[in-house]
Design an enzyme around this catalytic site. Structure first.
Site, PDB file in Angstrom:
ATOM      1  N   CYS A 111      25.029   8.693  12.489  1.00  0.00           N
ATOM      2  CA  CYS A 111      25.435   7.313  12.783  1.00  0.00           C
ATOM      3  C   CYS A 111      26.777   7.359  13.505  1.00  0.00           C
ATOM      4  O   CYS A 111      27.408   8.416  13.574  1.00  0.00           O
ATOM      5  CB  CYS A 111      25.520   6.480  11.498  1.00  0.00           C
ATOM      6  SG  CYS A 111      26.882   6.929  10.405  1.00  0.00           S
ATOM      7  N   HIS A 166      32.700   0.136   6.301  1.00  0.00           N
ATOM      8  CA  HIS A 166      33.485   1.362   6.358  1.00  0.00           C
ATOM      9  C   HIS A 166      33.971   1.598   7.772  1.00  0.00           C
ATOM     10  O   HIS A 166      33.426   1.068   8.741  1.00  0.00           O
ATOM     11  CB  HIS A 166      32.654   2.565   5.892  1.00  0.00           C
ATOM     12  CG  HIS A 166      31.420   2.800   6.702  1.00  0.00           C
ATOM     13  ND1 HIS A 166      30.255   2.086   6.498  1.00  0.00           N
ATOM     14  CD2 HIS A 166      31.152   3.648   7.735  1.00  0.00           C
ATOM     15  CE1 HIS A 166      29.331   2.495   7.350  1.00  0.00           C
ATOM     16  NE2 HIS A 166      29.844   3.436   8.115  1.00  0.00           N
TER      17      HIS A 166
END
Length: 663
Positions: free
Chosen positions: A183, A65
């Site tokens: 993240c 992603h």
């Protein structure tokens, strides 16, 4: 969610053998639907995100992603692989692959939907249903939430009524944990770690409240919940925001993937620390953002580098905007544009010189923030937000006493150290509320002002002047040697710390521009363009030495190299560092040396080939870049040819055994 994934974005028979090929196959479906405008550019962004941290998860899941400017709307593509594709998960290849594409400016609602998918991936019923989905439309509906996975029928043992009188359980206060997950992209891992921790908490009879600090921002946990918690878990790959809220409690601090893969161990560990009475330091010894991101074994040399890089990373946008505006002002208005009157006093809408003066003066103001921003964010890297005020003040003083770039570095370190020292002083509880607002900014600014004005400012100014004079007098062998060194540094880690040190050195010279500093800036940019251009050239000249994916990356590397984005060579260096990095360094050294020899100059801190009109001796400058590119490409071809590997999808060629062993 139904808009984000359709049957056309599902491949239930994904045949790709590598993660790069899998991402390309799914991305091609996005391109076909107009969701991605530039396939290679988007895949480069996916690869850059993958280089930060593998996206494979336990349970056969891969979630490549990224956020990308080449994405028109948030999109999700799904592929199911019978053979499995390695995304770096500890338990082996992934058979369920989700490619998540988010626009660079995706809004909160879309990111919330993507986070919901990330949580679903922790549900075994959901993943089992995807493994048995019979059609792309069915899989798309399941992912979109339009079709619920079938729940298993309860077994006979579960349906039996218990015999005998029920026994009332003894009331017991549950163990309470608060957690923070984050993240780098804040799209997938953040929410998957949260879901994993919550489920493990339910299984262990523990109350877990999670704060997800994702790309869509974050909602702070209720202070009462934090106060009542018995332990804290940080599962993060970027600094935890407002970490001081959790001080004074048993704490486990790990990476975000640990929160996904071993949540039960983390819960057991924090309970053990609570039983032993181990707590984190209070606000007087609060870990800094850099220490949060570091490893326990890192020494202060490593932390010092990170503090300095923190300042440089925040400074670069000011340098790029200000420097390019100044350069454009010179290009449009000529070299006398710096003598133009203020645009507040005279501005003619139809005169090019007035627009050039506007650009030059705006760029000059943006550039004047360079040293204060550098100092302020070095202090921020050391001491968090309390370091900003004394850091900016110290940077402004550095400009006042003509200490320049070096003064900004020292001022930032002094400011950060001063704040950390103040925070270690034990303060009565009644005064803690005014510390961050009044006491710390006041005392630290006074200390920094005293030291910069009266103690270290003048010696640093003298050192800065000596450095400026040295750069002004650079010629002959000394200039060539400096060009070689800077070229090697720019190509050593391709956008990493060493590269940034060389770039910061060049940019620092632009704060007090002279002939020597302009030569340094030209050499640094030229050398930084070589690695991606060389890899692109090598894939064209000897394509069979590279995989199909690398050949595709080579097409994007042409543009990245021409734009002075050294990171365009990272996919090649990551796959074959022992051949690519030495070759890139050799080419960078040649280009740096030639640029200094040809006495090329550059007033813009960025722009690549697009600022050629602003370069002194532009034809010789291009010759230096071409020479380094050819040298680097030739070396990488030679080194790869010594031990040839078959490109993806092509039969392996015979290789001499002795040569293979020697390589």
């Amino acid at each position: 969610m139904s808009r984000m994934i359709t049957a056309d974005l599902v491949d239930l028979d994904l045949s790709a053998g590598t993660k790069e090929a899998a991402a390309r196959s799914l991305a091609e479906r996005m391109v076909a639907l107009g969701r991605v405008t530039d396939l290679d550019g988007f895949l480069a962004d996916v690869a850059a995100r993958e280089a930060q941290m593998p996206t494979g998860l336990d349970g056969g899941i891969g979630i490549p992603h990224c956020r990308s400017a080449h994405v028109t709307e948030p999109t999700l593509a799904f592929g199911r692989s019978a053979a499995g594709v390695d995304f770096g998960a500890p338990d082996g290849p992934a058979d369920l692959i989700f490619l998540i594409a988010a626009p660079a400016g995706a809004d909160d609602a879309h990111l919330t939907i993507l986070s919901a998918l990330a949580r679903h991936l922790m549900d075994e019923e959901f993943t089992s249903a995807l493994r048995t989905a019979a059609s792309p439309a069915g899989a798309a509906a399941l992912i979109a939430g339009e079709e619920e996975p079938e729940a298993e029928e309860p077994g006979e043992e579960e349906s039996e009524e218990p015999t005998g009188a029920p026994v009332a359980p003894v009331a017991e206060e549950p163990f309470r944990i608060v957690a923070v997950t984050s993240c780098p992209t804040g799209i997938a891992h953040t929410y998957m770690a949260a879901e994993s921790l919550e489920k493990a908490g339910q299984a262990a009879g523990v109350e877990v409240a999670v704060e997800t600090q994702g790309s869509a921002g974050f909602t702070r946990l209720d202070p009462a919940v934090v106060a009542a918690a018995d332990g804290v878990i940080f599962a993060h790959d970027v600094p935890v925001r407002e970490k001081e809220r959790f001080a004074g409690k048993p704490t486990v601090d790990v990476g975000v993937k640990a929160g996904i893969n071993r949540p039960a161990e983390l819960i057991a560990e924090v309970r053990g620390r609570a039983e032993r009475g181990e707590v984190s330091a209070g606000s007087a010894a609060k870990p800094t953002p850099v220490e949060n991101a570091g490893e326990p074994h890192e020494g202060y040399g490593t932390k010092l580098r990170k503090w300095l890089m923190s300042g440089v990373s925040y400074m670069v946008p000011f340098v790029a905007a200000g420097g390019l505006l100044i350069a454009l002002g010179f290009a449009i208005g000529g070299w006398d544009i710096d003598k133009a009157p203020s645009v507040t006093e005279y501005f003619a809408w139809g005169q090019a010189d007035s627009w050039a003066a506007l650009m030059f003066q705006t760029g000059g103001l943006a550039f004047s923030f360079l040293v204060p921003v550098l100092a302020g964010y070095i202090a921020y890297g050391m001491a968090d937000r309390p370091g900003l005020v004394p850091g900016f003040v110290g940077g402004a003083i550095a400009l006042t006493v003509n200490a320049g770039f070096l003064g900004g570095l020292v001022a930032g370190l002094i400011a950060g150290a001063t704040v950390l020292a103040i925070q270690r002083v034990r303060i009565p509880a009644v005064l803690r509320g005014v510390m961050p607002v009044v006491v710390i900014p006041l005392v630290s600014s006074v200390v920094v002002g005293f030291l910069m004005f009266l103690v270290v400012g003048k010696p640093i100014a003298s050192l800065q002047k000596a450095l400026t004079d040295w750069l002004s007098g650079l010629s002959g062998a000394n200039a060539v040697i400096l060009g070689v060194i800077l070229g090697l540094m720019m190509c050593f880690d391709l956008g990493g710390p060493v590269n940034k040190v060389a770039y910061a050195f060049a940019v620092g010279g632009l704060a007090n521009p002279n002939e020597g500093s302009l030569k340094v800036m030209a050499a640094v940019m030229a050398a930084g363009m070589v690695p991606p251009l060389a890899m692109a050239l090598a894939t064209v000249v000897r394509g069979r030495l590279f995989t199909r994916t690398e050949r595709e990356n080579g097409k994007a590397a042409w543009v990245l190299g021409a734009s002075f984005i050294s990171e365009g060579a990272i996919p090649f260096a990551a796959a074959d560092p022992l051949r690519v990095i030495p070759a890139a360094m050799a080419g960078g050294a040649v280009t740096g040396a030639l640029s200094m020899t040809f006495e090329c100059t550059l007033r813009a801190p960025h722009g690549g080939l697009f600022v050629i009109p602003l370069i002194g001796n532009p034809l010789l400058y291009l010759l230096a870049i071409v020479a380094g590119t050819v040298v680097s490409a030739g070396l990488v071809i030679l080194l790869k040819g010594v031990r040839r590997t078959a490109p993806e999808g092509e039969p392996a060629q015979a290789v001499d055994t002795k040569v293979t062993v020697a390589a």
